[in-house]
Design an enzyme around this catalytic site. Structure first.
Site: not given
Length: 734
Positions: A593, A708
């Site tokens: 990320s 994610h």
């Protein structure tokens, strides 16, 4: 030298053994500015950046060219990784850990009992279940299944992923279930009845979206969502809150608060605070101005009233008529200074009425509950009816304190005893019961879950996780590196006790450095089994941009100062080399990320320092991140590339534009997820494609589900970790 004792699993944690070391590196940003690579845009306007991008087609999530690129890349990556003799043992070991039935079931208060979401080999999608506290204390709790996500997904033909439940206090028999299709952040919300264990016929159903919603009462929701054209920000988040009555469609919801379409951040959020009986104490709205600045409004007599709060603030809860909050900036109200990172409680009237019209109760508790020291930070806070429990970190090691107001005599701070030198976390709490779950863990110490009684300060251990790897072979140390501007950067080293200090230690260096996220010592069982047990070293760098030392540590690396985070990370890498723990040949980095910004930039700025990089779910094209959903919500962190001055400092480090064909990079491994709707997969795809264009050896793998957070399926997650550690072993151990 200061010694810190860890636990029975590890004899000692050594702090700052020897002086901090640093070299004087060349400024990579300055070099990049004077010697731009071939794909560096001559025109830094959005149009110019787009014109210089030869891989825009890979931004189409399900486009034909993108699908072909992913398929070919996946074939290459799987051939290189899954054929390795270590892959299958790693996969089996990781799956055994991730699906183990002896791990601690994480619980939350649910009515008179406890709720838990559980995934294992039999139920990879998981079951939502409950038990009593008395049963949970036993070795074999008796669980009642509430909702079987595997069965639901099969019955409805959907790839459902459970994203949590919001149950209405005080009885908590009606719940809003969040279901994601494939692990995306966007969810469908459906009302569920715990008494019948069925979805409610004619109940609340909110179609898929990135909602912000909560119960107001049994027949009313406060919801911010996509209400149609012109109701979402450019980041794709809602800016309008409406009241939705049972039995009414979204089109009939009544507006109660409105921000602006130009708002940044993650969308306006309604917050309902309740007392221990479940009655509403306050209704607040958070209106984000950008990633970190926001306005806070209170619903008073049916109308929103703006509160006089700093724009950088964390609202922690409500205690009676007081708002408990932590300013993330130095702040002054009525001539009183409140330092950044402090914990403050003020009456709502003090925040709503002109300062000239209000006199605080001289017999009430003072506003400041806690003010941090230079190496301290407030990490977690839980507000009860008559006390507050907080986790306070001191040099990245946690402690637990109860604060109780003393009429006219300040706040009494009473320590709650937790294991020394651990990460301490607060879980779910119950105002009605006056209890909060507390977790503790360390790099080599498995997690323990306890229950704190706030009235007495007693901490009762409920569950202790068994060890998942042999910790007896390793030791944990904490050192400091000196960054380029002289700042001391702490980092933890978990290494074999008998490591030969000759620079040959195979080492993973982890970092994040953003969004005020803190990374204290944490037990990583798959890392311990697949890496430490095979003689590896794990390093965790607490670089600027994180929250380990409060708001100032984070804000030091924002926007034009982002290079400081990269410099901090490089300084730790050099410090490891100077201490002869490892060397560039045996040093790899991992980040995901925002950590993907860090790792991709580290590889392009300092390829000489590393021989491996796992770049996962990353942001990489920082000159177009605002155009890839949901990038515009992070402008407060990185800056806005559409503004010329911001584009200039972002372009100095953006790894996608800074790749050079003549530079020798290590063979990196980039990986992401097609269904990631938080960080667009186009970042990873384009970086891999450009590496290939320039002739750089690399691996790229894109999973097709999971989102994610990669938490949709523990069996698939085991394959993910096996790929990671096979690659790292190939690069750093072979």
């Amino acid at each position: 030298m200061k010694s810190l004792f860890l636990s029975a699993a590890l004899p000692v944690l050594i702090l700052a053994a020897g002086p901090a070391l640093a070299l004087a590196p060349v400024d990579p940003a300055a070099v990049a500015a004077t010697n731009p690579p071939p794909h560096f845009p001559r025109d830094l306007t959005p149009e110019g950046v787009k014109a210089a991008d030869d891989h825009l087609a890979l931004e189409a999530v399900d486009g034909a060219e993108a699908r072909a690129f992913v398929a070919a890349s996946n074939d290459k990556a799987l051939a290189a990784l899954t054929s390795d003799r270590r892959y299958e043992p790693f996969r089996q070991q990781a799956e055994a850990i991730l699906t183990a039935t002896d791990r601690i079931p994480g619980v939350s208060f649910l009515g008179e009992g406890l709720g838990n979401f559980w995934q294992d080999a039999a139920n990879p999608k998981g079951v939502w279940r409950r038990t009593t506290l008395a049963s949970y204390r036993t070795a074999q709790p008796q669980w009642e299944t509430l909702l079987d996500i595997d069965a639901l997904a099969k019955a409805e033909g959907r790839d459902w992923v459970f994203k949590g439940a919001d149950c209405l206090a005080p009885d908590e028999t009606r719940c809003l279930i969040n279901l994601s299709d494939g692990g995306k952040d966007a969810v469908t919300v459906r009302e569920f009845d715990l008494t019948t264990k069925r979805f409610v016929d004619g109940g609340f159903v909110i179609p898929e979206g990135k909602h912000r919603l909560t119960w107001l009462d049994r027949d009313t929701l406060l919801i911010a969502t996509d209400f149609g054209a012109g109701t979402m920000t450019e980041s794709g988040y809602p800016f309008i809150v409406k009241s939705l009555k049972r039995g009414h469609p979204l089109a009939h919801a009544t507006e109660v608060y409105r921000g602006q379409q130009s708002d940044g951040g993650y969308g306006v959020s309604p917050m309902v605070f309740r007392d221990k009986a479940g009655a509403v104490e306050a209704v607040l709205f958070s209106r984000p101005l950008d990633t970190f600045r926001s306005e806070t409004w209170r619903l008073a007599d049916g109308k929103p009233v703006k509160l006089n709060l700093p724009e950088r603030v964390a609202v922690e809860g409500v205690m009676g008529g007081r708002l408990v909050f932590s300013p993330d900036q130095d702040w002054t109200l009525r001539g009183v200074n409140y330092p950044a990172g402090s914990l403050v409680a003020l009456p709502f009237m003090a925040l709503e009425v002109s300062v000239d019209e209000l006199v605080l109760d001289p017999h009430g508790p003072p506003p400041v509950i806690f003010a941090p020291g230079p190496r301290q930070s407030l990490q977690n806070v839980t507000v009860f009816s008559d006390s507050i429990v907080a986790v306070i970190a001191d040099n990245v090691v946690g402690s637990l304190t109860r604060f109780t107001p003393q009429r006219g005599r300040g706040w009494a701070a009473t320590p709650i005893t937790v294991p020394a030198n651990s990460a301490v976390g607060l879980g779910d709490s119950s105002k009605a019961k006056g209890q909060v779950f507390v977790s503790t863990q360390g790099f080599l110490t498995p997690p323990t879950l306890s229950l704190a009684d706030v009235a007495t300060g007693a901490l009762t251990e409920l569950k202790s996780a068994p060890a998942k790897f042999d910790a007896s072979t390793h030791v944990v140390e904490q050192f400091e590196a000196i960054s380029t501007d002289g700042t001391k950067i702490p980092y933890f080293v978990t290494r074999p006790k008998n490591l030969a200090m000759d620079g040959t230690g195979p080492t993973i260096l982890f970092g994040y450095g953003g969004f005020q996220a803190s990374f204290p010592p944490a037990y990583k069982p798959e890392m311990g089994k697949l890496w430490l047990e095979n003689g590896g070293v794990f390093v965790q760098a607490n670089i600027r941009g994180g929250g380990e030392f409060g708001p100032g540590w984070h804000q030091a690396a924002l926007r034009e100062n982002r290079q400081r985070a990269f410099d901090d990370f490089a300084a730790v890498a050099r410090d490891l080399e100077q201490r002869k723990i490892t060397s560039p040949r045996h040093l790899g980095i991992y980040g995901r990320s925002n950590g993907g910004v860090l790792t991709s930039v580290s590889i392009t700025q300092h390829p000489e320092l590393f021989n491996a990089a796992v770049i996962e779910s990353p942001l990489i094209d920082m000159l177009r991140y605002q155009d890839l959903p949901a990038g515009a919500s992070w402008i407060g962190e990185y800056g806005d590339p559409r503004i010329p001055g911001d584009a200039e400092f972002i372009a100095r480090y953006s790894a996608y534009q800074q790749l050079r064909p003549e530079t020798k990079y290590p063979r990196v491994y980039i990986t992401t997820n097609t269904r990631d709707d938080r960080v667009h997969p186009g970042h990873a795809r384009k970086f891999a494609a450009r590496l290939g264009d320039q002739g750089h050896d690399h691996l790229y793998y894109e999973d097709t589900a999971g989102g994610h957070s990669n938490d949709a399926d523990p069996v698939a997650n085991a394959r993910r970790w096996a790929r990671h550690y096979v690659y790292l072993s190939q690069q750093l151990m072979d």
